[in-house]
Enzyme design. Sequence first.
Site, PDB file in Angstrom:
ATOM      1  N   VAL A 268      40.189   1.565  80.926  1.00 56.19           N
ATOM      2  CA  VAL A 268      39.990   0.674  82.095  1.00 56.19           C
ATOM      3  C   VAL A 268      40.488   1.357  83.371  1.00 56.19           C
ATOM      4  CG1 VAL A 268      40.164  -1.408  80.674  1.00 56.19           C
ATOM      5  CG2 VAL A 268      42.256  -0.476  81.702  1.00 56.19           C
ATOM      6  N   ASP A 269      40.746   2.702  83.282  1.00 57.25           N
ATOM      7  CA  ASP A 269      41.430   3.402  84.387  1.00 57.25           C
ATOM      8  C   ASP A 269      40.492   3.957  85.462  1.00 57.25           C
ATOM      9  OD1 ASP A 269      42.099   6.095  82.005  1.00 57.25           O
ATOM     10  OD2 ASP A 269      40.327   5.785  83.247  1.00 57.25           O
TER      11      ASP A 269
ATOM     12  N   HIS B 186      35.603  -2.175  78.141  1.00 57.14           N
ATOM     13  CA  HIS B 186      36.728  -3.107  78.239  1.00 57.14           C
ATOM     14  C   HIS B 186      37.071  -3.444  79.678  1.00 57.14           C
ATOM     15  CE1 HIS B 186      38.035  -1.551  74.021  1.00 57.14           C
ATOM     16  NE2 HIS B 186      37.086  -2.460  73.934  1.00 57.14           N
TER      17      HIS B 186
ATOM     18  N   CYS C 178      38.425 -14.819  88.554  1.00 57.71           N
ATOM     19  CA  CYS C 178      39.212 -16.048  88.352  1.00 57.71           C
ATOM     20  C   CYS C 178      39.191 -16.451  86.880  1.00 57.71           C
ATOM     21  CB  CYS C 178      38.611 -17.182  89.197  1.00 57.71           C
ATOM     22  SG  CYS C 178      39.348 -18.786  88.820  1.00 57.71           S
TER      23      CYS C 178
ATOM     24  N   CYS D 154      37.186 -20.241  86.928  1.00 64.13           N
ATOM     25  CA  CYS D 154      35.743 -20.363  87.240  1.00 64.13           C
ATOM     26  C   CYS D 154      35.013 -19.042  87.077  1.00 64.13           C
ATOM     27  CB  CYS D 154      35.568 -20.890  88.668  1.00 64.13           C
ATOM     28  SG  CYS D 154      36.021 -19.698  89.953  1.00 64.13           S
TER      29      CYS D 154
ATOM     30  N   CYS E 133      38.567 -22.407  93.258  1.00 64.94           N
ATOM     31  CA  CYS E 133      39.001 -23.509  92.372  1.00 64.94           C
ATOM     32  C   CYS E 133      40.502 -23.529  92.162  1.00 64.94           C
ATOM     33  CB  CYS E 133      38.291 -23.376  91.006  1.00 64.94           C
ATOM     34  SG  CYS E 133      39.015 -22.063  89.992  1.00 64.94           S
TER      35      CYS E 133
ATOM     36  N   GLY F 265      39.321  11.209  71.879  1.00 67.74           N
ATOM     37  CA  GLY F 265      40.598  10.593  72.266  1.00 67.74           C
ATOM     38  C   GLY F 265      40.726   9.138  71.898  1.00 67.74           C
TER      39      GLY F 265
ATOM     40  N   ALA G 195      41.614  16.993  74.538  1.00 69.96           N
ATOM     41  CA  ALA G 195      40.310  16.921  75.213  1.00 69.96           C
ATOM     42  C   ALA G 195      40.268  17.785  76.474  1.00 69.96           C
ATOM     43  CB  ALA G 195      40.015  15.467  75.576  1.00 69.96           C
TER      44      ALA G 195
HETATM   45  C1  BV8 Z   1      36.416  -8.975  70.018  1.00 69.76           C
HETATM   46  C2  BV8 Z   1      41.587  -3.579  77.732  1.00 69.76           C
HETATM   47  C3  BV8 Z   1      35.189 -10.767  69.180  1.00 69.76           C
HETATM   48  C4  BV8 Z   1      42.872  -4.251  78.052  1.00 69.76           C
HETATM   49  C5  BV8 Z   1      41.560  -3.286  75.294  1.00 69.76           C
HETATM   50  C6  BV8 Z   1      37.502  -6.774  63.340  1.00 69.76           C
HETATM   51  C7  BV8 Z   1      38.466  -6.217  62.514  1.00 69.76           C
HETATM   52  C8  BV8 Z   1      39.795  -6.150  62.924  1.00 69.76           C
HETATM   53  C9  BV8 Z   1      40.171  -6.688  64.160  1.00 69.76           C
HETATM   54  C10 BV8 Z   1      39.203  -7.245  64.951  1.00 69.76           C
HETATM   55  C11 BV8 Z   1      37.882  -7.282  64.560  1.00 69.76           C
HETATM   56  N1  BV8 Z   1      37.164  -7.896  65.539  1.00 69.76           N
HETATM   57  C12 BV8 Z   1      37.974  -8.266  66.531  1.00 69.76           C
HETATM   58  C13 BV8 Z   1      39.238  -7.879  66.207  1.00 69.76           C
HETATM   59  C14 BV8 Z   1      40.398  -8.088  67.029  1.00 69.76           C
HETATM   60  C15 BV8 Z   1      40.568  -6.997  68.060  1.00 69.76           C
HETATM   61  C16 BV8 Z   1      40.948  -5.691  67.434  1.00 69.76           C
HETATM   62  O1  BV8 Z   1      40.125  -4.795  67.311  1.00 69.76           O
HETATM   63  N2  BV8 Z   1      42.212  -5.577  67.118  1.00 69.76           N
HETATM   64  C17 BV8 Z   1      42.735  -4.295  66.641  1.00 69.76           C
HETATM   65  C18 BV8 Z   1      44.194  -4.176  67.085  1.00 69.76           C
HETATM   66  C19 BV8 Z   1      42.573  -4.175  65.163  1.00 69.76           C
HETATM   67  N3  BV8 Z   1      39.403  -6.827  68.892  1.00 69.76           N
HETATM   68  C20 BV8 Z   1      39.183  -7.671  69.913  1.00 69.76           C
HETATM   69  O2  BV8 Z   1      39.885  -8.641  70.117  1.00 69.76           O
HETATM   70  C21 BV8 Z   1      37.996  -7.392  70.803  1.00 69.76           C
HETATM   71  N4  BV8 Z   1      37.250  -8.604  70.964  1.00 69.76           N
HETATM   72  O3  BV8 Z   1      36.152  -8.335  69.051  1.00 69.76           O
HETATM   73  O4  BV8 Z   1      35.889 -10.210  70.260  1.00 69.76           O
HETATM   74  C22 BV8 Z   1      35.573 -12.179  69.085  1.00 69.76           C
HETATM   75  C23 BV8 Z   1      36.445 -12.730  70.000  1.00 69.76           C
HETATM   76  C24 BV8 Z   1      36.759 -14.061  69.906  1.00 69.76           C
HETATM   77  C25 BV8 Z   1      36.208 -14.801  68.887  1.00 69.76           C
HETATM   78  C26 BV8 Z   1      35.351 -14.199  67.967  1.00 69.76           C
HETATM   79  C27 BV8 Z   1      35.028 -12.900  68.073  1.00 69.76           C
HETATM   80  C28 BV8 Z   1      38.465  -6.948  72.182  1.00 69.76           C
HETATM   81  C29 BV8 Z   1      39.132  -5.613  72.089  1.00 69.76           C
HETATM   82  C30 BV8 Z   1      39.428  -5.074  73.518  1.00 69.76           C
HETATM   83  C31 BV8 Z   1      40.916  -5.120  73.786  1.00 69.76           C
HETATM   84  N5  BV8 Z   1      41.190  -4.527  75.105  1.00 69.76           N
HETATM   85  N6  BV8 Z   1      41.723  -2.759  76.525  1.00 69.76           N
HETATM   86  C32 BV8 Z   1      43.892  -3.290  78.585  1.00 69.76           C
HETATM   87  O5  BV8 Z   1      43.643  -2.063  78.642  1.00 69.76           O
HETATM   88  O6  BV8 Z   1      44.975  -3.771  78.987  1.00 69.76           O
HETATM   89  S1  BV8 Z   1      41.774  -2.295  73.953  1.00 69.76           S
HETATM   90  C33 BV8 Z   1      42.832  -1.042  74.387  1.00 69.76           C
HETATM   91  O7  BV8 Z   1      43.374  -0.565  73.189  1.00 69.76           O
HETATM   92  C34 BV8 Z   1      42.146   0.146  74.974  1.00 69.76           C
HETATM   93  O8  BV8 Z   1      41.148  -0.198  75.865  1.00 69.76           O
HETATM   94  C35 BV8 Z   1      41.625   0.866  73.779  1.00 69.76           C
HETATM   95  O9  BV8 Z   1      40.383   0.382  73.428  1.00 69.76           O
HETATM   96  C36 BV8 Z   1      42.571   0.467  72.713  1.00 69.76           C
HETATM   97  C37 BV8 Z   1      43.454   1.620  72.361  1.00 69.76           C
HETATM   98  O10 BV8 Z   1      42.678   2.425  71.541  1.00 69.76           O
HETATM   99  P1  BV8 Z   1      42.454   3.969  71.889  1.00 69.76           P
HETATM  100  O11 BV8 Z   1      41.747   4.093  73.160  1.00 69.76           O
HETATM  101  O12 BV8 Z   1      41.858   4.554  70.677  1.00 69.76           O
HETATM  102  O13 BV8 Z   1      43.884   4.529  72.152  1.00 69.76           O
HETATM  103  P2  BV8 Z   1      45.031   4.761  71.104  1.00 69.76           P
HETATM  104  O14 BV8 Z   1      46.287   4.791  71.880  1.00 69.76           O
HETATM  105  O15 BV8 Z   1      44.856   3.815  69.970  1.00 69.76           O
HETATM  106  O16 BV8 Z   1      44.722   6.218  70.520  1.00 69.76           O
HETATM  107  C38 BV8 Z   1      44.790   7.321  71.380  1.00 69.76           C
HETATM  108  C39 BV8 Z   1      44.112   8.464  70.660  1.00 69.76           C
HETATM  109  O17 BV8 Z   1      44.078   9.587  71.550  1.00 69.76           O
HETATM  110  C40 BV8 Z   1      44.845   8.919  69.410  1.00 69.76           C
HETATM  111  O18 BV8 Z   1      43.918   9.124  68.369  1.00 69.76           O
HETATM  112  C41 BV8 Z   1      45.476  10.249  69.825  1.00 69.76           C
HETATM  113  O19 BV8 Z   1      45.550  11.170  68.750  1.00 69.76           O
HETATM  114  C42 BV8 Z   1      44.472  10.732  70.842  1.00 69.76           C
HETATM  115  N7  BV8 Z   1      44.983  11.673  71.838  1.00 69.76           N
HETATM  116  C43 BV8 Z   1      46.231  11.762  72.338  1.00 69.76           C
HETATM  117  N8  BV8 Z   1      46.267  12.769  73.266  1.00 69.76           N
HETATM  118  C44 BV8 Z   1      45.010  13.289  73.333  1.00 69.76           C
HETATM  119  C45 BV8 Z   1      44.194  12.593  72.434  1.00 69.76           C
HETATM  120  N9  BV8 Z   1      42.889  12.871  72.275  1.00 69.76           N
HETATM  121  C46 BV8 Z   1      42.380  13.878  73.012  1.00 69.76           C
HETATM  122  N10 BV8 Z   1      43.097  14.592  73.899  1.00 69.76           N
HETATM  123  C47 BV8 Z   1      44.413  14.333  74.077  1.00 69.76           C
HETATM  124  N11 BV8 Z   1      45.115  15.062  74.958  1.00 69.76           N
HETATM  125 ZN    ZN Z   2      38.105 -20.011  90.406  1.00 66.79          ZN
END
Ligand code: BV8
Ligand code: ZN
Length: 261
Positions: free
Chosen positions: A119-120, A135, A143, A146, A166, A203, A247
């Site tokens: 989101v950056d 995301h 809001c 609304c 609102c 990543g 990366a």
């Molecule tokens: C939804 C915005 C449907 C906010 C984010 C099914 C199964 C299990 C769980 C669920 C499922 N369906 C839904 C869920 C629940 C949930 C979910 O997935 N939970 C997880 C914890 C299991 N999903 C949701 O809620 C999604 N909604 O499915 O709605 C629904 C809803 C209601 C009713 C019915 C159905 C919404 C998910 C979005 C959440 N928002 N971001 C904010 O940023 O504040 S997610 C947020 O976390 C990030 O945006 C990103 O997506 C995520 C982090 O993941 P990564 O980006 O992979 O980062 P991470 O730190 O994990 O890993 C970093 C990687 O980089 C590592 O591998 C590391 O080795 C590597 N790395 C490090 N350095 C480097 C590198 N790679 C390259 N170069 C380097 N130098």
């Molecule tokens: Zn409003």
Amino acid sequence: MAATDNSLSNTASRLPFQIPEKLIHSLRQAQKITALTGAGISAESGIPTFREAQSGLWARYNPEDLATPQAFERDPDLVWRWYDWRRKLIASTRPNPGHLALAALEQKVAQFALITQNVDGLHAAAGSQSIIELHGNIFRFYCNRCRRPAPASAAQAQSPPQCAYCRGMIRPDVVWFGEQLDASRLDAAVKAAKSCDFFLLIGTSGFVQPAASFPYLASKAGATLIEINPAASAVSTIVEHVLRGPAGEVLPGLVQTVWPA
Ligand code: BV8
Ligand code: ZN
């Protein structure tokens, strides 16, 4: 800001591995490449990933507990301050050679789609064009009641401003855990995953759904998967080619090797 060649070439020489000749050749033939990026591509810009513990004041919080509608209802000021801290951190960073290489790669293939979980806003700052911000974006607001868009000046507030229409609470335009993704963005991402020759997984730890399902969709539709990550992810087992490295080094090396300037 287009990629500058020297920012790409001076890292190519540091490639920690050989890219198989066969892979170089088939990438050169690729008509459509889709990339999915996660927090890892911004790590070398100085933005902590979700897996890493947060620093300072936020060390005791788990991002997954703060990035929820429940947290915002329960303690809007705390959630607002967390996003304010992240916005300020991001505003002090700039795209790294990984972001720049993806922007350069986009100019080398007939069709390119970039799906980012981040989101950056750093991909746009690096010059990438076809970005699906799955995301949302931390610098946009709407809001909570609304859903009307709110001005970017909301970023100056110390606590959630009131909606002009609102009087509801203004929130960041990001998708929280438990919230549905924007249907058009989700649809575009699924289409891009299902219709590419190569799917680059960059990543991301591959845990968060539905983004984590895209590599499976791509593979099922016949794409070749390439993972760029210093560590294994939850999706590594289905990836054909693993380029184990940061990366910010691997991507410039890949672009320079496959599409020399
Ligand atoms: C939804 C915005 C449907 C906010 C984010 C099914 C199964 C299990 C769980 C669920 C499922 N369906 C839904 C869920 C629940 C949930 C979910 O997935 N939970 C997880 C914890 C299991 N999903 C949701 O809620 C999604 N909604 O499915 O709605 C629904 C809803 C209601 C009713 C019915 C159905 C919404 C998910 C979005 C959440 N928002 N971001 C904010 O940023 O504040 S997610 C947020 O976390 C990030 O945006 C990103 O997506 C995520 C982090 O993941 P990564 O980006 O992979 O980062 P991470 O730190 O994990 O890993 C970093 C990687 O980089 C590592 O591998 C590391 O080795 C590597 N790395 C490090 N350095 C480097 C590198 N790679 C390259 N170069 C380097 N130098
Ligand atoms: Zn409003």
